[in-house]
Scaffold this active site. Structure first.
Site, PDB file in Angstrom:
ATOM      1  N   ASP A  70      40.149  22.256  39.113  1.00 51.07           N
ATOM      2  CA  ASP A  70      40.975  23.423  39.423  1.00 51.07           C
ATOM      3  C   ASP A  70      40.500  24.582  38.546  1.00 51.07           C
ATOM      4  O   ASP A  70      40.375  24.414  37.319  1.00 51.07           O
ATOM      5  CB  ASP A  70      42.433  23.049  39.098  1.00 51.07           C
ATOM      6  CG  ASP A  70      43.419  24.071  39.597  1.00 51.07           C
ATOM      7  OD1 ASP A  70      43.116  25.278  39.542  1.00 51.07           O
ATOM      8  OD2 ASP A  70      44.503  23.660  40.032  1.00 51.07           O
ATOM      9  N   TYR A 105      48.627  38.102  48.324  1.00 54.78           N
ATOM     10  CA  TYR A 105      47.194  37.802  48.442  1.00 54.78           C
ATOM     11  C   TYR A 105      46.359  39.069  48.283  1.00 54.78           C
ATOM     12  O   TYR A 105      45.397  39.118  47.508  1.00 54.78           O
ATOM     13  CB  TYR A 105      46.950  37.157  49.818  1.00 54.78           C
ATOM     14  CG  TYR A 105      45.494  36.992  50.196  1.00 54.78           C
ATOM     15  CD1 TYR A 105      44.739  35.922  49.703  1.00 54.78           C
ATOM     16  CD2 TYR A 105      44.860  37.886  51.069  1.00 54.78           C
ATOM     17  CE1 TYR A 105      43.401  35.765  50.068  1.00 54.78           C
ATOM     18  CE2 TYR A 105      43.526  37.733  51.432  1.00 54.78           C
ATOM     19  CZ  TYR A 105      42.808  36.676  50.931  1.00 54.78           C
ATOM     20  OH  TYR A 105      41.490  36.524  51.291  1.00 54.78           O
ATOM     21  N   ALA A 107      36.647  30.794  44.986  1.00 49.98           N
ATOM     22  CA  ALA A 107      37.863  29.957  45.043  1.00 49.98           C
ATOM     23  C   ALA A 107      39.081  30.856  45.195  1.00 49.98           C
ATOM     24  O   ALA A 107      39.224  31.867  44.503  1.00 49.98           O
ATOM     25  CB  ALA A 107      37.990  29.120  43.772  1.00 49.98           C
ATOM     26  N   VAL A 151      40.903  32.646  63.338  1.00 47.73           N
ATOM     27  CA  VAL A 151      41.258  32.405  64.736  1.00 47.73           C
ATOM     28  C   VAL A 151      40.100  31.748  65.505  1.00 47.73           C
ATOM     29  O   VAL A 151      40.340  30.920  66.396  1.00 47.73           O
ATOM     30  CB  VAL A 151      41.762  33.715  65.394  1.00 47.73           C
ATOM     31  CG1 VAL A 151      40.658  34.753  65.528  1.00 47.73           C
ATOM     32  CG2 VAL A 151      42.407  33.445  66.741  1.00 47.73           C
ATOM     33  N   ARG A 154      52.527  38.320  65.690  1.00 49.44           N
ATOM     34  CA  ARG A 154      53.008  37.903  64.368  1.00 49.44           C
ATOM     35  C   ARG A 154      53.525  39.112  63.603  1.00 49.44           C
ATOM     36  O   ARG A 154      52.940  40.206  63.700  1.00 49.44           O
ATOM     37  CB  ARG A 154      51.847  37.313  63.565  1.00 49.44           C
ATOM     38  CG  ARG A 154      51.515  35.899  63.964  1.00 49.44           C
ATOM     39  CD  ARG A 154      50.305  35.441  63.162  1.00 49.44           C
ATOM     40  NE  ARG A 154      50.069  34.031  63.368  1.00 49.44           N
ATOM     41  CZ  ARG A 154      48.925  33.418  63.057  1.00 49.44           C
ATOM     42  NH1 ARG A 154      47.922  34.104  62.545  1.00 49.44           N
ATOM     43  NH2 ARG A 154      48.788  32.137  63.240  1.00 49.44           N
TER      44      ARG A 154
HETATM   45  P1  NAD Z   1      38.212  28.392  52.046  1.00 51.54           P
HETATM   46  O1  NAD Z   1      39.663  28.134  51.928  1.00 51.54           O
HETATM   47  O2  NAD Z   1      37.412  27.556  52.990  1.00 51.54           O
HETATM   48  O3  NAD Z   1      37.516  28.322  50.608  1.00 51.54           O
HETATM   49  C1  NAD Z   1      38.213  28.510  49.405  1.00 51.54           C
HETATM   50  C2  NAD Z   1      37.962  27.278  48.570  1.00 51.54           C
HETATM   51  O4  NAD Z   1      38.657  27.420  47.315  1.00 51.54           O
HETATM   52  C3  NAD Z   1      38.485  25.996  49.217  1.00 51.54           C
HETATM   53  O5  NAD Z   1      37.431  25.053  49.296  1.00 51.54           O
HETATM   54  C4  NAD Z   1      39.586  25.517  48.288  1.00 51.54           C
HETATM   55  O6  NAD Z   1      39.665  24.096  48.238  1.00 51.54           O
HETATM   56  C5  NAD Z   1      39.164  26.150  46.967  1.00 51.54           C
HETATM   57  N1  NAD Z   1      40.256  26.329  46.016  1.00 51.54           N
HETATM   58  C6  NAD Z   1      41.511  26.816  46.266  1.00 51.54           C
HETATM   59  N2  NAD Z   1      42.234  26.815  45.143  1.00 51.54           N
HETATM   60  C7  NAD Z   1      41.429  26.336  44.159  1.00 51.54           C
HETATM   61  C8  NAD Z   1      41.604  26.082  42.784  1.00 51.54           C
HETATM   62  N3  NAD Z   1      42.781  26.328  42.168  1.00 51.54           N
HETATM   63  N4  NAD Z   1      40.572  25.568  42.072  1.00 51.54           N
HETATM   64  C9  NAD Z   1      39.381  25.299  42.671  1.00 51.54           C
HETATM   65  N5  NAD Z   1      39.167  25.510  43.980  1.00 51.54           N
HETATM   66  C10 NAD Z   1      40.174  26.027  44.711  1.00 51.54           C
HETATM   67  O7  NAD Z   1      38.029  29.936  52.394  1.00 51.54           O
HETATM   68  P2  NAD Z   1      36.731  30.752  52.793  1.00 51.54           P
HETATM   69  O8  NAD Z   1      36.962  31.277  54.162  1.00 51.54           O
HETATM   70  O9  NAD Z   1      35.514  29.987  52.476  1.00 51.54           O
HETATM   71  O10 NAD Z   1      36.880  31.986  51.796  1.00 51.54           O
HETATM   72  C11 NAD Z   1      36.111  32.104  50.594  1.00 51.54           C
HETATM   73  C12 NAD Z   1      36.607  33.328  49.842  1.00 51.54           C
HETATM   74  O11 NAD Z   1      36.456  34.486  50.660  1.00 51.54           O
HETATM   75  C13 NAD Z   1      38.077  33.266  49.462  1.00 51.54           C
HETATM   76  O12 NAD Z   1      38.221  33.856  48.191  1.00 51.54           O
HETATM   77  C14 NAD Z   1      38.763  34.103  50.525  1.00 51.54           C
HETATM   78  O13 NAD Z   1      39.961  34.668  50.043  1.00 51.54           O
HETATM   79  C15 NAD Z   1      37.713  35.159  50.789  1.00 51.54           C
HETATM   80  N6  NAD Z   1      37.821  35.744  52.123  1.00 51.54           N
HETATM   81  C16 NAD Z   1      37.517  35.021  53.246  1.00 51.54           C
HETATM   82  C17 NAD Z   1      37.630  35.602  54.514  1.00 51.54           C
HETATM   83  C18 NAD Z   1      37.280  34.858  55.772  1.00 51.54           C
HETATM   84  O14 NAD Z   1      37.254  35.480  56.848  1.00 51.54           O
HETATM   85  N7  NAD Z   1      36.981  33.574  55.731  1.00 51.54           N
HETATM   86  C19 NAD Z   1      38.064  36.926  54.641  1.00 51.54           C
HETATM   87  C20 NAD Z   1      38.379  37.637  53.472  1.00 51.54           C
HETATM   88  C21 NAD Z   1      38.233  37.056  52.219  1.00 51.54           C
HETATM   89  C1  UD2 Z   2      42.546  38.080  58.113  1.00 54.90           C
HETATM   90  C2  UD2 Z   2      42.374  37.033  57.032  1.00 54.90           C
HETATM   91  C3  UD2 Z   2      43.505  37.091  56.075  1.00 54.90           C
HETATM   92  C4  UD2 Z   2      43.686  38.497  55.555  1.00 54.90           C
HETATM   93  C5  UD2 Z   2      43.881  39.447  56.744  1.00 54.90           C
HETATM   94  C6  UD2 Z   2      43.978  40.883  56.264  1.00 54.90           C
HETATM   95  C7  UD2 Z   2      41.189  35.109  57.884  1.00 54.90           C
HETATM   96  C8  UD2 Z   2      41.260  33.715  58.362  1.00 54.90           C
HETATM   97  N1  UD2 Z   2      42.347  35.709  57.592  1.00 54.90           N
HETATM   98  O1  UD2 Z   2      43.664  37.794  58.908  1.00 54.90           O
HETATM   99  O2  UD2 Z   2      43.213  36.219  54.994  1.00 54.90           O
HETATM  100  O3  UD2 Z   2      42.554  38.849  54.803  1.00 54.90           O
HETATM  101  O4  UD2 Z   2      42.736  39.370  57.596  1.00 54.90           O
HETATM  102  O5  UD2 Z   2      44.163  41.743  57.308  1.00 54.90           O
HETATM  103  O6  UD2 Z   2      40.132  35.670  57.682  1.00 54.90           O
HETATM  104  N2  UD2 Z   2      45.768  34.709  66.232  1.00 54.90           N
HETATM  105  C9  UD2 Z   2      46.206  34.194  67.438  1.00 54.90           C
HETATM  106  N3  UD2 Z   2      46.348  32.833  67.548  1.00 54.90           N
HETATM  107  C10 UD2 Z   2      46.060  31.985  66.524  1.00 54.90           C
HETATM  108  C11 UD2 Z   2      45.601  32.521  65.297  1.00 54.90           C
HETATM  109  C12 UD2 Z   2      45.467  33.893  65.190  1.00 54.90           C
HETATM  110  O7  UD2 Z   2      46.512  34.941  68.376  1.00 54.90           O
HETATM  111  O8  UD2 Z   2      46.208  30.755  66.703  1.00 54.90           O
HETATM  112  C13 UD2 Z   2      45.598  36.172  66.125  1.00 54.90           C
HETATM  113  C14 UD2 Z   2      46.290  36.755  64.905  1.00 54.90           C
HETATM  114  O9  UD2 Z   2      47.643  37.041  65.180  1.00 54.90           O
HETATM  115  C15 UD2 Z   2      45.444  38.006  64.675  1.00 54.90           C
HETATM  116  C16 UD2 Z   2      44.036  37.590  65.130  1.00 54.90           C
HETATM  117  O10 UD2 Z   2      44.227  36.445  65.947  1.00 54.90           O
HETATM  118  O11 UD2 Z   2      45.896  39.059  65.490  1.00 54.90           O
HETATM  119  C17 UD2 Z   2      43.117  37.218  63.981  1.00 54.90           C
HETATM  120  O12 UD2 Z   2      43.811  36.271  63.167  1.00 54.90           O
HETATM  121  P1  UD2 Z   2      43.172  35.613  61.845  1.00 54.90           P
HETATM  122  O13 UD2 Z   2      44.244  34.815  61.195  1.00 54.90           O
HETATM  123  O14 UD2 Z   2      41.894  34.932  62.174  1.00 54.90           O
HETATM  124  O15 UD2 Z   2      42.739  36.858  60.965  1.00 54.90           O
HETATM  125  P2  UD2 Z   2      43.598  38.118  60.431  1.00 54.90           P
HETATM  126  O16 UD2 Z   2      42.727  39.301  60.676  1.00 54.90           O
HETATM  127  O17 UD2 Z   2      44.961  38.149  60.938  1.00 54.90           O
END
Ligand code: NAD
Ligand code: UD2
Length: 314
Positions: free
Chosen positions: A52, A144, A75, A188, A276
Protein backbone atom coordinates in the site's frame (compact mmCIF):
# COMPACT_ATOMS: atom_id res chain seq x y z
CA UNK A 1 17.00 2.54 -16.80
CA UNK A 2 15.33 1.82 -13.47
CA UNK A 3 11.63 2.64 -13.20
CA UNK A 4 9.18 2.59 -10.29
CA UNK A 5 5.46 2.56 -11.07
CA UNK A 6 2.99 2.94 -8.20
CA UNK A 7 -0.37 1.42 -9.13
CA UNK A 8 1.53 -0.52 -11.79
CA UNK A 9 -0.78 -3.56 -11.72
CA UNK A 10 -3.69 -1.40 -12.86
CA UNK A 11 -4.83 -0.67 -16.38
CA UNK A 12 -2.45 2.12 -17.41
CA UNK A 13 0.43 1.15 -15.09
CA UNK A 14 0.60 -2.47 -16.25
CA UNK A 15 0.58 -1.46 -19.92
CA UNK A 16 3.44 0.93 -19.23
CA UNK A 17 5.37 -1.61 -17.11
CA UNK A 18 5.11 -4.35 -19.74
CA UNK A 19 6.21 -2.00 -22.51
CA UNK A 20 9.22 -0.81 -20.48
CA UNK A 21 10.49 -4.31 -19.64
CA UNK A 22 10.06 -5.29 -23.30
CA UNK A 23 12.37 -2.40 -24.11
CA UNK A 24 14.97 -3.76 -21.69
CA UNK A 25 14.38 -1.54 -18.66
CA UNK A 26 14.21 -2.63 -15.01
CA UNK A 27 10.75 -2.04 -13.60
CA UNK A 28 9.49 -2.21 -10.01
CA UNK A 29 5.76 -2.08 -9.44
CA UNK A 30 4.05 -1.43 -6.14
CA UNK A 31 0.31 -2.08 -6.01
CA UNK A 32 -2.11 -3.21 -3.30
CA UNK A 33 -4.19 -5.07 -5.92
CA UNK A 34 -7.37 -3.30 -4.78
CA UNK A 35 -8.21 -2.69 -8.44
CA UNK A 36 -5.18 -3.97 -10.34
CA UNK A 37 -4.32 -7.59 -11.07
CA UNK A 38 -0.98 -9.34 -10.91
CA UNK A 39 -1.94 -11.24 -14.11
CA UNK A 40 -1.82 -7.91 -15.98
CA UNK A 41 1.95 -7.92 -15.50
CA UNK A 42 4.75 -9.84 -17.13
CA UNK A 43 5.91 -10.96 -13.66
CA UNK A 44 8.88 -12.87 -15.10
CA UNK A 45 10.39 -9.51 -15.93
CA UNK A 46 8.63 -6.95 -13.69
CA UNK A 47 9.61 -6.88 -10.00
CA UNK A 48 6.26 -6.81 -8.21
CA UNK A 49 5.70 -5.65 -4.62
CA UNK A 50 2.24 -6.12 -3.18
CA UNK A 51 1.86 -3.15 -0.89
CA UNK A 52 0.00 0.00 0.00
CA UNK A 53 1.51 3.38 -0.91
CA UNK A 54 0.21 4.64 2.46
CA UNK A 55 2.66 2.27 4.20
CA UNK A 56 5.44 4.76 4.95
CA UNK A 57 7.89 2.13 6.19
CA UNK A 58 7.50 0.09 3.04
CA UNK A 59 7.88 3.14 0.81
CA UNK A 60 11.00 4.15 2.72
CA UNK A 61 12.49 0.68 2.17
CA UNK A 62 11.69 0.81 -1.55
CA UNK A 63 13.47 4.15 -1.96
CA UNK A 64 16.40 3.08 0.23
CA UNK A 65 16.97 -0.12 -1.73
CA UNK A 66 17.02 1.28 -5.26
CA UNK A 67 18.03 4.54 -6.93
CA UNK A 68 15.38 4.98 -9.63
CA UNK A 69 15.77 6.98 -12.83
CA UNK A 70 12.04 7.47 -13.33
CA UNK A 71 9.04 7.27 -10.98
CA UNK A 72 5.47 7.17 -12.30
CA UNK A 73 2.85 7.94 -9.67
CA UNK A 74 -0.25 6.14 -10.96
CA UNK A 75 -1.65 4.54 -7.79
CA UNK A 76 -5.02 6.01 -6.89
CA UNK A 77 -8.51 5.16 -5.87
CA UNK A 78 -9.59 6.14 -9.36
CA UNK A 79 -13.36 6.21 -8.87
CA UNK A 80 -15.04 9.59 -8.43
CA UNK A 81 -18.08 7.86 -6.89
CA UNK A 82 -15.88 6.09 -4.37
CA UNK A 83 -14.25 9.40 -3.38
CA UNK A 84 -17.69 10.86 -2.72
CA UNK A 85 -18.56 7.86 -0.49
CA UNK A 86 -15.18 7.72 1.30
CA UNK A 87 -13.53 11.16 1.08
CA UNK A 88 -11.06 10.59 3.92
CA UNK A 89 -9.78 7.19 2.87
CA UNK A 90 -9.47 8.19 -0.79
CA UNK A 91 -7.71 11.41 0.27
CA UNK A 92 -5.11 9.37 2.16
CA UNK A 93 -4.27 7.47 -1.04
CA UNK A 94 -4.85 10.18 -3.64
CA UNK A 95 -2.99 12.97 -1.85
CA UNK A 96 -1.30 12.15 1.47
CA UNK A 97 0.55 9.07 0.23
CA UNK A 98 1.84 10.95 -2.83
CA UNK A 99 3.08 13.80 -0.67
CA UNK A 100 4.97 11.34 1.51
CA UNK A 101 6.48 9.74 -1.60
CA UNK A 102 7.64 13.16 -2.83
CA UNK A 103 9.32 13.78 0.53
CA UNK A 104 11.08 10.40 0.32
CA UNK A 105 12.22 11.08 -3.25
CA UNK A 106 13.61 14.46 -2.18
CA UNK A 107 15.51 12.82 0.70
CA UNK A 108 16.67 9.57 -0.87
CA UNK A 109 16.70 9.78 -4.68
CA UNK A 110 19.54 12.06 -5.63
CA UNK A 111 19.90 11.05 -9.27
CA UNK A 112 16.25 10.86 -10.25
CA UNK A 113 15.59 11.99 -13.82
CA UNK A 114 11.84 12.54 -13.55
CA UNK A 115 8.74 11.99 -11.43
CA UNK A 116 5.51 11.92 -13.46
CA UNK A 117 2.15 12.20 -11.71
CA UNK A 118 -1.15 10.99 -13.23
CA UNK A 119 -3.77 13.67 -12.79
CA UNK A 120 -7.17 13.80 -14.47
CA UNK A 121 -9.41 15.87 -16.73
CA UNK A 122 -11.70 15.80 -13.68
CA UNK A 123 -9.83 18.89 -12.43
CA UNK A 124 -11.66 20.98 -15.08
CA UNK A 125 -15.11 20.03 -13.72
CA UNK A 126 -18.20 21.17 -15.61
CA UNK A 127 -17.12 24.63 -16.71
CA UNK A 128 -18.44 24.50 -20.30
CA UNK A 129 -15.65 26.18 -22.34
CA UNK A 130 -14.13 23.62 -24.71
CA UNK A 131 -11.63 22.28 -25.59
CA UNK A 132 -9.82 22.28 -22.26
CA UNK A 133 -6.38 23.84 -22.25
CA UNK A 134 -3.97 23.32 -19.36
CA UNK A 135 -4.63 26.91 -18.26
CA UNK A 136 -8.44 26.61 -18.52
CA UNK A 137 -10.44 27.25 -15.39
CA UNK A 138 -9.99 24.59 -12.71
CA UNK A 139 -13.23 23.56 -11.06
CA UNK A 140 -12.87 20.30 -9.14
CA UNK A 141 -16.28 18.91 -8.19
CA UNK A 142 -15.39 15.82 -6.17
CA UNK A 143 -12.89 14.77 -3.50
CA UNK A 144 -11.13 12.79 -6.27
CA UNK A 145 -10.70 15.89 -8.44
CA UNK A 146 -9.56 18.06 -5.52
CA UNK A 147 -6.94 15.47 -4.53
CA UNK A 148 -5.74 15.10 -8.12
CA UNK A 149 -5.32 18.85 -8.47
CA UNK A 150 -3.61 19.19 -5.08
CA UNK A 151 -1.24 16.29 -5.82
CA UNK A 152 -0.26 17.62 -9.24
CA UNK A 153 0.41 21.03 -7.71
CA UNK A 154 2.56 19.46 -4.97
CA UNK A 155 4.48 17.53 -7.62
CA UNK A 156 5.17 20.75 -9.54
CA UNK A 157 6.02 22.55 -6.29
CA UNK A 158 8.60 19.89 -5.44
CA UNK A 159 10.12 20.61 -8.83
CA UNK A 160 10.13 24.36 -8.34
CA UNK A 161 11.01 24.58 -4.64
CA UNK A 162 13.22 21.57 -4.03
CA UNK A 163 14.62 20.73 -7.45
CA UNK A 164 12.98 17.29 -7.72
CA UNK A 165 12.54 16.98 -11.53
CA UNK A 166 8.81 16.44 -11.98
CA UNK A 167 5.90 16.75 -14.42
CA UNK A 168 2.19 15.95 -14.39
CA UNK A 169 -0.32 14.72 -16.96
CA UNK A 170 -4.09 15.09 -17.03
CA UNK A 171 -5.60 12.01 -18.64
CA UNK A 172 -8.89 12.31 -20.49
CA UNK A 173 -10.86 9.05 -21.04
CA UNK A 174 -8.30 6.30 -21.52
CA UNK A 175 -9.33 2.91 -22.94
CA UNK A 176 -7.61 -0.31 -23.94
CA UNK A 177 -6.53 -3.80 -22.98
CA UNK A 178 -6.62 -4.81 -19.30
CA UNK A 179 -9.01 -2.05 -18.22
CA UNK A 180 -11.03 -3.53 -15.37
CA UNK A 181 -14.81 -3.40 -16.09
CA UNK A 182 -15.93 -4.63 -12.68
CA UNK A 183 -17.15 -1.36 -11.17
CA UNK A 184 -20.18 0.52 -12.56
CA UNK A 185 -17.79 3.51 -12.60
CA UNK A 186 -15.14 1.71 -14.66
CA UNK A 187 -14.33 3.28 -18.02
CA UNK A 188 -17.40 3.03 -20.24
CA UNK A 189 -15.53 1.29 -23.07
CA UNK A 190 -14.40 -1.50 -20.74
CA UNK A 191 -18.05 -1.96 -19.75
CA UNK A 192 -19.28 -2.11 -23.38
CA UNK A 193 -16.48 -4.57 -24.22
CA UNK A 194 -17.48 -6.75 -21.28
CA UNK A 195 -21.13 -6.70 -22.42
CA UNK A 196 -20.10 -7.86 -25.89
CA UNK A 197 -18.03 -10.65 -24.33
CA UNK A 198 -21.14 -11.79 -22.43
CA UNK A 199 -23.30 -11.55 -25.53
CA UNK A 200 -20.80 -13.57 -27.61
CA UNK A 201 -20.79 -16.19 -24.83
CA UNK A 202 -24.55 -16.53 -25.34
CA UNK A 203 -25.55 -14.67 -22.18
CA UNK A 204 -28.15 -11.92 -21.86
CA UNK A 205 -26.32 -8.62 -22.05
CA UNK A 206 -27.91 -5.20 -21.82
CA UNK A 207 -25.80 -2.06 -21.82
CA UNK A 208 -27.22 0.84 -19.78
CA UNK A 209 -26.73 4.25 -21.33
CA UNK A 210 -27.07 6.98 -18.71
CA UNK A 211 -28.66 9.89 -20.55
CA UNK A 212 -29.41 10.13 -24.26
CA UNK A 213 -26.02 8.83 -25.39
CA UNK A 214 -25.14 12.14 -27.04
CA UNK A 215 -22.67 13.04 -24.28
CA UNK A 216 -19.13 13.26 -25.68
CA UNK A 217 -15.75 12.27 -24.34
CA UNK A 218 -12.19 12.49 -25.62
CA UNK A 219 -11.41 8.76 -25.70
CA UNK A 220 -7.67 8.14 -25.94
CA UNK A 221 -6.13 4.74 -26.66
CA UNK A 222 -3.63 3.28 -24.19
CA UNK A 223 -0.81 3.12 -26.79
CA UNK A 224 -1.07 6.89 -27.31
CA UNK A 225 -1.10 7.38 -23.53
CA UNK A 226 2.14 5.41 -23.23
CA UNK A 227 3.64 7.52 -26.02
CA UNK A 228 2.65 10.63 -24.03
CA UNK A 229 4.10 9.29 -20.77
CA UNK A 230 7.43 8.49 -22.44
CA UNK A 231 7.63 11.92 -24.07
CA UNK A 232 6.74 13.79 -20.88
CA UNK A 233 9.21 11.77 -18.80
CA UNK A 234 12.10 12.23 -21.25
CA UNK A 235 11.63 15.78 -22.53
CA UNK A 236 13.62 18.52 -20.80
CA UNK A 237 11.02 21.13 -21.67
CA UNK A 238 8.27 19.22 -19.82
CA UNK A 239 10.02 19.61 -16.45
CA UNK A 240 7.78 21.55 -14.05
CA UNK A 241 4.85 21.40 -16.52
CA UNK A 242 1.44 19.76 -16.73
CA UNK A 243 0.02 18.30 -19.99
CA UNK A 244 -3.40 17.20 -21.17
CA UNK A 245 -3.36 13.67 -22.57
CA UNK A 246 -6.15 13.10 -25.07
CA UNK A 247 -6.64 13.02 -28.82
CA UNK A 248 -8.10 16.50 -29.22
CA UNK A 249 -11.31 14.96 -30.63
CA UNK A 250 -14.50 14.06 -28.80
CA UNK A 251 -16.90 11.22 -29.68
CA UNK A 252 -20.44 10.58 -28.47
CA UNK A 253 -21.39 7.42 -26.62
CA UNK A 254 -23.97 6.60 -29.32
CA UNK A 255 -21.22 6.77 -31.96
CA UNK A 256 -19.06 4.43 -29.84
CA UNK A 257 -21.90 1.92 -29.64
CA UNK A 258 -22.29 2.02 -33.42
CA UNK A 259 -18.51 1.41 -33.87
CA UNK A 260 -18.83 -1.71 -31.68
CA UNK A 261 -21.93 -2.92 -33.52
CA UNK A 262 -20.15 -2.49 -36.87
CA UNK A 263 -17.09 -4.37 -35.61
CA UNK A 264 -19.09 -7.37 -34.41
CA UNK A 265 -21.74 -7.07 -37.15
CA UNK A 266 -24.28 -7.48 -34.38
CA UNK A 267 -26.26 -5.02 -32.24
CA UNK A 268 -25.81 -4.77 -28.50
CA UNK A 269 -29.07 -4.37 -26.61
CA UNK A 270 -29.12 -0.88 -25.14
CA UNK A 271 -31.34 0.56 -22.41
CA UNK A 272 -31.52 4.35 -22.03
CA UNK A 273 -31.78 5.46 -18.39
CA UNK A 274 -31.73 8.92 -16.77
CA UNK A 275 -28.34 10.67 -16.85
CA UNK A 276 -26.09 10.24 -13.83
CA UNK A 277 -26.12 13.11 -11.34
CA UNK A 278 -23.32 15.52 -12.11
CA UNK A 279 -22.48 13.84 -15.42
CA UNK A 280 -20.52 16.15 -17.70
CA UNK A 281 -22.15 16.59 -21.11
CA UNK A 282 -19.10 17.33 -23.26
CA UNK A 283 -15.42 16.85 -22.60
CA UNK A 284 -12.57 17.45 -25.04
CA UNK A 285 -8.89 18.21 -24.73
CA UNK A 286 -6.65 20.71 -26.42
CA UNK A 287 -3.38 18.80 -26.88
CA UNK A 288 -1.25 21.48 -28.53
CA UNK A 289 1.02 21.67 -25.48
CA UNK A 290 1.67 17.91 -25.64
CA UNK A 291 2.18 18.15 -29.40
CA UNK A 292 4.82 20.82 -28.80
CA UNK A 293 7.03 18.16 -27.17
CA UNK A 294 6.51 15.74 -30.07
CA UNK A 295 3.20 13.97 -29.40
CA UNK A 296 1.35 12.67 -32.45
CA UNK A 297 -1.76 10.64 -31.63
CA UNK A 298 -1.54 7.46 -33.73
CA UNK A 299 -5.04 6.09 -33.11
CA UNK A 300 -8.45 7.41 -34.01
CA UNK A 301 -11.26 6.15 -31.84
CA UNK A 302 -12.14 3.67 -34.63
CA UNK A 303 -8.63 2.25 -35.05
CA UNK A 304 -8.00 2.18 -31.30
CA UNK A 305 -11.23 0.30 -30.61
CA UNK A 306 -10.43 -2.17 -33.42
CA UNK A 307 -7.03 -2.96 -31.90
CA UNK A 308 -8.50 -3.14 -28.39
CA UNK A 309 -11.17 -5.62 -29.47
CA UNK A 310 -8.75 -7.66 -31.57
CA UNK A 311 -6.51 -8.10 -28.51
CA UNK A 312 -9.27 -8.55 -25.97
CA UNK A 313 -11.86 -10.61 -27.87
CA UNK A 314 -10.99 -11.45 -31.51
P1 NAD B 1 -6.53 1.52 -12.11
O1 NAD B 1 -7.53 1.53 -11.01
O2 NAD B 1 -6.54 0.38 -13.07
O3 NAD B 1 -5.06 1.67 -11.52
C1 NAD B 1 -4.78 2.23 -10.27
C2 NAD B 1 -3.99 1.19 -9.50
O4 NAD B 1 -3.68 1.72 -8.20
C3 NAD B 1 -4.77 -0.11 -9.27
O5 NAD B 1 -4.01 -1.20 -9.76
C4 NAD B 1 -4.95 -0.19 -7.77
O6 NAD B 1 -4.93 -1.53 -7.30
C5 NAD B 1 -3.78 0.65 -7.28
N1 NAD B 1 -3.96 1.21 -5.94
C6 NAD B 1 -5.08 1.82 -5.43
N2 NAD B 1 -4.87 2.18 -4.17
C7 NAD B 1 -3.60 1.81 -3.86
C8 NAD B 1 -2.80 1.90 -2.70
N3 NAD B 1 -3.27 2.46 -1.57
N4 NAD B 1 -1.54 1.41 -2.73
C9 NAD B 1 -1.04 0.83 -3.85
N5 NAD B 1 -1.77 0.71 -4.98
C10 NAD B 1 -3.02 1.20 -4.98
O7 NAD B 1 -6.68 2.90 -12.89
P2 NAD B 1 -6.01 3.39 -14.24
O8 NAD B 1 -7.11 3.63 -15.21
O9 NAD B 1 -4.87 2.54 -14.60
O10 NAD B 1 -5.50 4.83 -13.77
C11 NAD B 1 -4.13 5.09 -13.45
C12 NAD B 1 -4.04 6.51 -12.92
O11 NAD B 1 -4.51 7.42 -13.92
C13 NAD B 1 -4.87 6.77 -11.68
O12 NAD B 1 -4.15 7.64 -10.85
C14 NAD B 1 -6.12 7.44 -12.22
O13 NAD B 1 -6.71 8.28 -11.25
C15 NAD B 1 -5.55 8.24 -13.38
N6 NAD B 1 -6.54 8.52 -14.41
C16 NAD B 1 -7.04 7.52 -15.21
C17 NAD B 1 -7.99 7.82 -16.20
C18 NAD B 1 -8.55 6.76 -17.12
O14 NAD B 1 -9.27 7.12 -18.07
N7 NAD B 1 -8.25 5.49 -16.93
C19 NAD B 1 -8.44 9.13 -16.36
C20 NAD B 1 -7.92 10.12 -15.52
C21 NAD B 1 -6.96 9.82 -14.57
C1 UD2 C 1 -14.13 10.17 -16.23
C2 UD2 C 1 -13.25 9.37 -15.29
C3 UD2 C 1 -13.45 9.82 -13.89
C4 UD2 C 1 -13.29 11.32 -13.79
C5 UD2 C 1 -14.26 12.00 -14.76
C6 UD2 C 1 -14.06 13.50 -14.75
C7 UD2 C 1 -12.87 7.15 -16.15
C8 UD2 C 1 -13.20 5.71 -16.06
N1 UD2 C 1 -13.56 7.97 -15.35
O1 UD2 C 1 -15.49 9.89 -15.99
O2 UD2 C 1 -12.49 9.18 -13.08
O3 UD2 C 1 -11.96 11.65 -14.08
O4 UD2 C 1 -13.97 11.55 -16.09
O5 UD2 C 1 -14.92 14.12 -15.60
O6 UD2 C 1 -11.97 7.57 -16.84
N2 UD2 C 1 -21.84 5.62 -18.99
C9 UD2 C 1 -22.95 4.92 -19.43
N3 UD2 C 1 -23.08 3.61 -19.04
C10 UD2 C 1 -22.16 2.97 -18.27
C11 UD2 C 1 -21.01 3.69 -17.85
C12 UD2 C 1 -20.89 5.02 -18.23
O7 UD2 C 1 -23.83 5.48 -20.10
O8 UD2 C 1 -22.34 1.77 -17.97
C13 UD2 C 1 -21.69 7.02 -19.43
C14 UD2 C 1 -21.41 7.96 -18.27
O9 UD2 C 1 -22.61 8.39 -17.66
C15 UD2 C 1 -20.67 9.08 -18.99
C16 UD2 C 1 -19.91 8.36 -20.12
O10 UD2 C 1 -20.56 7.11 -20.26
O11 UD2 C 1 -21.58 9.98 -19.56
C17 UD2 C 1 -18.45 8.12 -19.80
O12 UD2 C 1 -18.39 7.50 -18.51
P1 UD2 C 1 -17.01 7.06 -17.81
O13 UD2 C 1 -17.34 6.60 -16.43
O14 UD2 C 1 -16.25 6.13 -18.69
O15 UD2 C 1 -16.14 8.38 -17.80
P2 UD2 C 1 -16.47 9.85 -17.21
O16 UD2 C 1 -16.02 10.80 -18.27
O17 UD2 C 1 -17.82 9.98 -16.69
Amino acid sequence: MKYLITGGAGFIGSSLANKLVDNGHEVTVIDDLSMGKKENLDTEKVYFIKGDIRDNELMEQVFEKTQFDYVFLLAAIASVADSIQRPIETHEVNLDANLNILKLIKEKQNDIKRVVFASSAAVYGDEPTLPKKENSQIKPLSPYAIDKFASEQFVLLYNNLYGVPASAVRFFNVYGMNQNPESPYSGVLSIITDKFKQKLAGKDAVFNVYGDGNQERDFVFIEDVIQALMLVSESQESRGNVYNVGTGKATSLNKIISIYNDYFKSSLEVRYLPARDGDIRYSASDINKLKSIGFIPKYTVESGIRLYLKNEIY
